[in-house]
Design a protein around this motif. Structure first.
Motif, PDB file in Angstrom:
ATOM      1  N   ALA A  56     -33.463 -17.668  21.807  1.00  9.20           N
ATOM      2  CA  ALA A  56     -33.756 -16.801  22.953  1.00  9.20           C
ATOM      3  C   ALA A  56     -35.017 -17.231  23.690  1.00  9.20           C
ATOM      4  CB  ALA A  56     -33.891 -15.347  22.481  1.00  9.20           C
ATOM      5  N   THR A  57     -35.562 -18.383  23.376  1.00  5.55           N
ATOM      6  CA  THR A  57     -36.784 -18.957  23.967  1.00  5.55           C
ATOM      7  C   THR A  57     -38.035 -18.138  23.647  1.00  5.55           C
ATOM      8  OG1 THR A  57     -36.838 -17.851  26.135  1.00  5.55           O
ATOM      9  CG2 THR A  57     -35.429 -19.779  25.952  1.00  5.55           C
ATOM     10  N   LEU A  58     -37.967 -17.251  22.658  1.00  8.24           N
ATOM     11  CA  LEU A  58     -39.143 -16.473  22.273  1.00  8.24           C
ATOM     12  C   LEU A  58     -40.058 -17.276  21.359  1.00  8.24           C
ATOM     13  CD1 LEU A  58     -37.584 -12.978  21.544  1.00  8.24           C
ATOM     14  CD2 LEU A  58     -39.367 -13.455  23.209  1.00  8.24           C
ATOM     15  N   HIS A  78     -36.142 -21.417  31.510  1.00  5.68           N
ATOM     16  CA  HIS A  78     -35.866 -20.465  32.594  1.00  5.68           C
ATOM     17  C   HIS A  78     -34.363 -20.366  32.868  1.00  5.68           C
ATOM     18  CE1 HIS A  78     -37.165 -17.880  35.826  1.00  5.68           C
ATOM     19  NE2 HIS A  78     -36.380 -18.507  36.674  1.00  5.68           N
ATOM     20  N   VAL A  79     -33.654 -21.488  32.762  1.00  8.00           N
ATOM     21  CA  VAL A  79     -32.205 -21.475  32.955  1.00  8.00           C
ATOM     22  C   VAL A  79     -31.545 -20.711  31.811  1.00  8.00           C
ATOM     23  CG1 VAL A  79     -30.141 -22.904  33.074  1.00  8.00           C
ATOM     24  CG2 VAL A  79     -32.222 -23.618  34.268  1.00  8.00           C
ATOM     25  N   ARG A  81     -32.771 -18.365  30.006  1.00  6.15           N
ATOM     26  CA  ARG A  81     -33.020 -16.923  30.130  1.00  6.15           C
ATOM     27  C   ARG A  81     -32.088 -16.271  31.134  1.00  6.15           C
ATOM     28  NH1 ARG A  81     -38.914 -18.612  30.497  1.00  6.15           N
ATOM     29  NH2 ARG A  81     -39.440 -18.866  28.311  1.00  6.15           N
ATOM     30  N   GLN A  82     -31.606 -17.048  32.115  1.00 13.70           N
ATOM     31  CA  GLN A  82     -30.679 -16.476  33.089  1.00 13.70           C
ATOM     32  C   GLN A  82     -29.289 -16.273  32.500  1.00 13.70           C
ATOM     33  OE1 GLN A  82     -31.164 -18.498  37.142  1.00 13.70           O
ATOM     34  NE2 GLN A  82     -32.807 -19.442  35.971  1.00 13.70           N
ATOM     35  N   LEU A 109     -36.496  -6.909  37.883  1.00 14.50           N
ATOM     36  CA  LEU A 109     -36.972  -8.189  37.339  1.00 14.50           C
ATOM     37  C   LEU A 109     -35.842  -9.222  37.281  1.00 14.50           C
ATOM     38  CD1 LEU A 109     -39.290  -6.915  34.466  1.00 14.50           C
ATOM     39  CD2 LEU A 109     -40.002  -7.956  36.609  1.00 14.50           C
TER      40      LEU A 109
ATOM     41  N   LEU B  12     -27.933 -21.202  39.027  1.00 14.56           N
ATOM     42  CA  LEU B  12     -29.053 -21.091  38.095  1.00 14.56           C
ATOM     43  C   LEU B  12     -30.288 -21.780  38.675  1.00 14.56           C
ATOM     44  CD1 LEU B  12     -27.017 -21.964  34.891  1.00 14.56           C
ATOM     45  CD2 LEU B  12     -27.779 -19.708  35.602  1.00 14.56           C
ATOM     46  N   ASN B  13     -31.391 -21.053  38.710  1.00 15.74           N
ATOM     47  CA  ASN B  13     -32.638 -21.647  39.201  1.00 15.74           C
ATOM     48  C   ASN B  13     -33.359 -22.349  38.065  1.00 15.74           C
ATOM     49  OD1 ASN B  13     -32.241 -20.399  41.733  1.00 15.74           O
ATOM     50  ND2 ASN B  13     -33.075 -18.496  40.898  1.00 15.74           N
ATOM     51  N   PRO B  14     -33.783 -23.589  38.295  1.00 16.32           N
ATOM     52  CA  PRO B  14     -34.507 -24.285  37.228  1.00 16.32           C
ATOM     53  C   PRO B  14     -35.883 -23.673  36.966  1.00 16.32           C
ATOM     54  CG  PRO B  14     -34.369 -25.648  39.201  1.00 16.32           C
ATOM     55  CD  PRO B  14     -33.529 -24.451  39.459  1.00 16.32           C
ATOM     56  N   HIS B  15     -36.547 -23.138  38.012  1.00 19.89           N
ATOM     57  CA  HIS B  15     -37.877 -22.543  37.847  1.00 19.89           C
ATOM     58  C   HIS B  15     -38.000 -21.314  38.732  1.00 19.89           C
ATOM     59  CE1 HIS B  15     -39.309 -25.963  35.587  1.00 19.89           C
ATOM     60  NE2 HIS B  15     -38.797 -26.754  36.501  1.00 19.89           N
ATOM     61  N   PRO B  16     -38.838 -20.357  38.337  1.00 20.31           N
ATOM     62  CA  PRO B  16     -39.073 -19.226  39.237  1.00 20.31           C
ATOM     63  C   PRO B  16     -39.880 -19.682  40.455  1.00 20.31           C
ATOM     64  CG  PRO B  16     -40.439 -19.028  37.262  1.00 20.31           C
ATOM     65  CD  PRO B  16     -39.568 -20.227  37.066  1.00 20.31           C
ATOM     66  N   GLN B  20     -40.611 -15.275  43.962  1.00 19.17           N
ATOM     67  CA  GLN B  20     -40.171 -14.466  42.826  1.00 19.17           C
ATOM     68  C   GLN B  20     -41.364 -13.995  42.004  1.00 19.17           C
ATOM     69  OE1 GLN B  20     -37.704 -16.330  39.819  1.00 19.17           O
ATOM     70  NE2 GLN B  20     -37.521 -14.372  38.762  1.00 19.17           N
ATOM     71  N   PHE B 108     -39.621  -8.865  28.050  1.00 20.44           N
ATOM     72  CA  PHE B 108     -40.090  -9.564  29.247  1.00 20.44           C
ATOM     73  C   PHE B 108     -40.013 -11.069  29.051  1.00 20.44           C
ATOM     74  CE2 PHE B 108     -43.015  -5.747  30.257  1.00 20.44           C
ATOM     75  CZ  PHE B 108     -41.965  -5.101  30.898  1.00 20.44           C
ATOM     76  N   ARG B 109     -40.333 -11.510  27.831  1.00 17.30           N
ATOM     77  CA  ARG B 109     -40.334 -12.948  27.584  1.00 17.30           C
ATOM     78  C   ARG B 109     -38.926 -13.523  27.556  1.00 17.30           C
ATOM     79  NH1 ARG B 109     -44.906 -12.710  24.038  1.00 17.30           N
ATOM     80  NH2 ARG B 109     -43.550 -12.788  22.264  1.00 17.30           N
ATOM     81  N   THR B 110     -37.907 -12.667  27.340  1.00 15.80           N
ATOM     82  CA  THR B 110     -36.536 -13.192  27.337  1.00 15.80           C
ATOM     83  C   THR B 110     -35.925 -13.130  28.737  1.00 15.80           C
ATOM     84  OG1 THR B 110     -35.434 -11.080  26.916  1.00 15.80           O
ATOM     85  CG2 THR B 110     -36.204 -12.310  24.997  1.00 15.80           C
ATOM     86  N   LEU B 111     -36.619 -12.509  29.702  1.00 11.11           N
ATOM     87  CA  LEU B 111     -36.057 -12.377  31.048  1.00 11.11           C
ATOM     88  C   LEU B 111     -36.420 -13.596  31.897  1.00 11.11           C
ATOM     89  CD1 LEU B 111     -36.843  -8.633  31.882  1.00 11.11           C
ATOM     90  CD2 LEU B 111     -34.710  -9.611  31.066  1.00 11.11           C
ATOM     91  N   PRO B 112     -35.531 -13.939  32.851  1.00 11.10           N
ATOM     92  CA  PRO B 112     -35.836 -15.074  33.731  1.00 11.10           C
ATOM     93  C   PRO B 112     -36.814 -14.656  34.833  1.00 11.10           C
ATOM     94  CG  PRO B 112     -33.676 -14.187  34.260  1.00 11.10           C
ATOM     95  CD  PRO B 112     -34.188 -13.399  33.090  1.00 11.10           C
ATOM     96  N   ILE B 113     -38.043 -14.328  34.449  1.00 17.35           N
ATOM     97  CA  ILE B 113     -39.040 -13.895  35.426  1.00 17.35           C
ATOM     98  C   ILE B 113     -40.205 -14.879  35.427  1.00 17.35           C
ATOM     99  CG2 ILE B 113     -38.468 -11.458  35.238  1.00 17.35           C
ATOM    100  CD1 ILE B 113     -40.889 -11.134  33.391  1.00 17.35           C
ATOM    101  N   ARG B 115     -43.552 -16.225  34.524  1.00 19.67           N
ATOM    102  CA  ARG B 115     -44.287 -15.957  33.280  1.00 19.67           C
ATOM    103  C   ARG B 115     -45.571 -15.177  33.510  1.00 19.67           C
ATOM    104  NH1 ARG B 115     -41.004 -15.836  29.537  1.00 19.67           N
ATOM    105  NH2 ARG B 115     -39.848 -15.178  31.329  1.00 19.67           N
TER     106      ARG B 115
END
Lengths: 325, 269
Positions: A56-58, A78-79, A81-82, A109, B12-16, B20, B108-113, B115
């Motif tokens: 989960a990238t944690l 980041h990908v 997580r999407q 978010l 899919l976005n590679p980076h925020p 954002q 929050f850390r698992t969301l694509p937001i 950092r």
């Protein structure tokens, strides 16, 4: 950016995580097919949550690699997580906010507009039977309600892959079977579910494939039926009238059936794999000749409990919650 | 439940993106505001502390330092303002630590937001705290006889300068907050940074009265520049060189501590 269709939702090779002296995850390989439910089964401290956290990238793996739908968890977090929704011990909700506030914030978010975010949150609260409690502080939520809100939060973006970390630990049996139904519904919509559990019947009920983890390693992998077949087609349970007879029962099984039997912790029940039911008569004759009296006898199709017992060489995990497996 | 979008159909976005990051920051700030609504006592310090400090220091030191309280106020109010608001910014680190200890930060850390958003959002909401503390200090000052020569414009600009610089400094305390084991540690460590920084300055006494070595530090202390800048703005309405030094100092602190804090936050398992 478009992606080629990939058959594997999760591919992990030789994942390692070390905490000080403790190799919490010690070379885990996993392959989860898209659209399936995959169960990671193991006792407390086996490394299930740590494995999930790395996927989960944690947590950053100390060794090995892992991909989610073909995207590396370290190189493209980041990908990844999407594509993910995470529920359970590893991720939670905000205790100081109401259920609606939590879901609206997660919706924002995840890129939804305020309006879409509110609509989605109302829809999910409805689907999870939380509409009435929508504006109450979470402090008054029961364990089951919290778990459902947790799950709802990870479904906002309708991710193709959902991680459920011990989704039913601590829930009463009724809430538990509701949760199981919800999980089955998820897969029906096209999601892939990777769940961890310490309950063997849960993995048996839900999972298409199971990996048994012990001491940070995968000790067995396969469909529930394959795992059960690995311990014999059926099993014979014998209860000696007097526990002191147990060694003699074991000896008789060894000579007559030619297999090794296991004994439950209390020594009250002996379990042996049984390939040929016809041989049971021979065993019973042998026991009578040895003057061993039986209080009970039964033949059962194998359960995952026996798989676990056979594979790990230890007793099945005793759930420390009020729900007995 | 409706069927999900297949993975190969997703964009899919590679980076925020930067946009954002801003959007996520505002969402996180809104979350922090919602939390304040549930626990308003969190903001008691920004209302009560300025009253207590201002009245206490004015009547305690006024006679001794400036002859009488009225003469002391133009020097004291900017000093006490900066000290109060910076003290308030310590709470940023403490609350961040408490917040991070809850499970929601893991989500929050698992969301694509972006950092940085959980941190920058919390720090953005805290600027409101600083604004309240600033307004309270000026109000209490006015009540006991402070009449700023810079007029309303000077006072507002002075207030803005304090809020901006405190926001910058709060990155230091956020860094401590992310690194420390517990909220208590954050408090203890932050006050060890805070006391020398605010007291060893020109906040309460003219630096000419200090021994040479201490005077060297007090004159160099960025907090002294901030206080001088605030005094000029509030008392004369002039933008002096010290305003520039204060803003430069603030920019340097953010440039160093914002990336450090985000990195430490990302590493923390």
């Amino acid at each position: 950016m478009k992606n080629q269709p990939v058959p594997w939702a999760v591919e992990a090779e030789g994942l390692v995580k070390v905490f000080g002296e403790n190799r919490a995850v010690d070379g885990v390989d996993l392959r989860v097919a898209a659209g399936s439910i995959y169960g990671v089964l193991g006792p407390n401290g086996a490394g299930k949550t740590t494995t999930l956290s790395m996927l989960a990238t944690l947590l950053r793996p100390d060794g090995g690699r892992a991909r989610v739908f073909g995207h590396d968890v370290v190189a493209e977090p980041h990908v990844v997580r999407q594509l993910l929704g995470v529920t359970g011990q590893a991720a939670s909700v905000d205790e100081k906010l109401s259920a609606t506030e939590n879901l609206v914030i997660f919706g924002r978010l995840l890129g939804l507009s305020w309006k879409a975010s509110r609509a989605k949150s109302a829809e999910l609260l409805e689907a999870f039977g939380l509409t009435e409690a929508a504006n109450r502080p979470l402090a008054n939520f029961s364990g089951g309600m919290r778990r459902r809100l947790d799950l709802a939060a990870s479904l906002i973006a309708q991710p193709p892959l959902i991680f459920l970390d011990e989704p039913t630990t601590g829930l009463d049996p009724r809430t538990r079977s509701q949760m199981w139904d919800t999980i089955r519904d998820l897969v029906a919509t096209g999601s892939t579910v990777l769940l961890t559990t310490q309950y063997l019947d849960e993995a048996d009920q839900l999972a298409d494939r199971i990996a048994v983890i012990d001491h940070g390693r995968v000790v067995a992998e396969g469909t529930p039926d394959e795992l059960k077949a690995s311990v014999g087609t059926a099993s014979l349970h014998l209860e000696p009238a007097s526990p002191s007879d147990t060694p003699r029962v074991l000896a008789a099984i060894d000579t007559v059936l030619g297999v090794r039997a296991t004994v439950t912790a209390e020594g009250a029940r002996v379990t042996a794999p049984m390939a040929d039911p016809g041989r049971v008569t021979d065993l019973l004759v042998a026991l009578r000749a040895a003057d061993v009296h039986l209080a009970g006898l039964s033949v059962q199709k194998p359960t995952l409990d026996e798989v676990f017992l056979t594979i790990t060489g230890a007793g099945a995990p005793v759930p420390d919650q009020e729900v007995a497996a | 439940m409706t069927a999900i979008t297949a993975v190969d159909q997703r964009v899919l976005n590679p980076h925020p993106s930067l946009a954002q990051a801003l959007r996520d920051t505002f969402t996180m700030a809104w979350r922090a505001l919602l939390r304040v609504r549930r626990t308003p006592e969190q903001w008691a310090d920004v209302v009560l502390q300025p009253i207590l400090f201002t009245v206490m220091f004015a009547f305690l030191f006024g006679g001794a330092i400036a002859g009488d309280v009225q003469t002391y106020l133009p020097a004291l109010i900017p000093g006490i303002l900066v000290q109060s608001v910076i003290t308030t910014s310590v709470v940023t680190g403490v609350q961040l630590r408490e917040d991070m200890d809850t499970g929601v930060f893991d989500r929050f850390r698992t969301l694509p937001i972006a950092r940085i958003a959980p941190l920058s959002g919390a720090l953005l909401t805290d600027t409101l705290r600083y604004a309240i503390a600033t307004a309270m200090t000026f109000a209490v000052g006015a009540a006991i006889g402070y009449r700023p020569g810079g007029g309303l414009v000077g006072v507002v600009l002075a207030g803005l300068l304090v809020v901006v610089c405190s926001w910058a400094l709060s990155w230091i305390f956020a860094f401590v907050g992310v690194l420390a084991r517990s909220a208590t540690t954050v408090q203890a460590m932050s006050f060890m940074v805070l006391f020398p920084l605010t007291f060893l300055s020109n906040a309460f006494v003219p630096t000419e009265t200090l021994p040479t070595w201490l005077r060297w530090f007090a004159d160099l202390n960025p907090v002294s520049h901030l206080i001088t800048g605030v005094r000029e703005l509030a008392n004369t309405g002039q933008v002096g060189a010290d305003v520039g030094w204060a803003l430069l100092g603030a920019a340097v602190v953010v440039a160093i501590f914002a990336p450090l804090t985000v990195r430490a936050y990302m590493r923390k398992a």
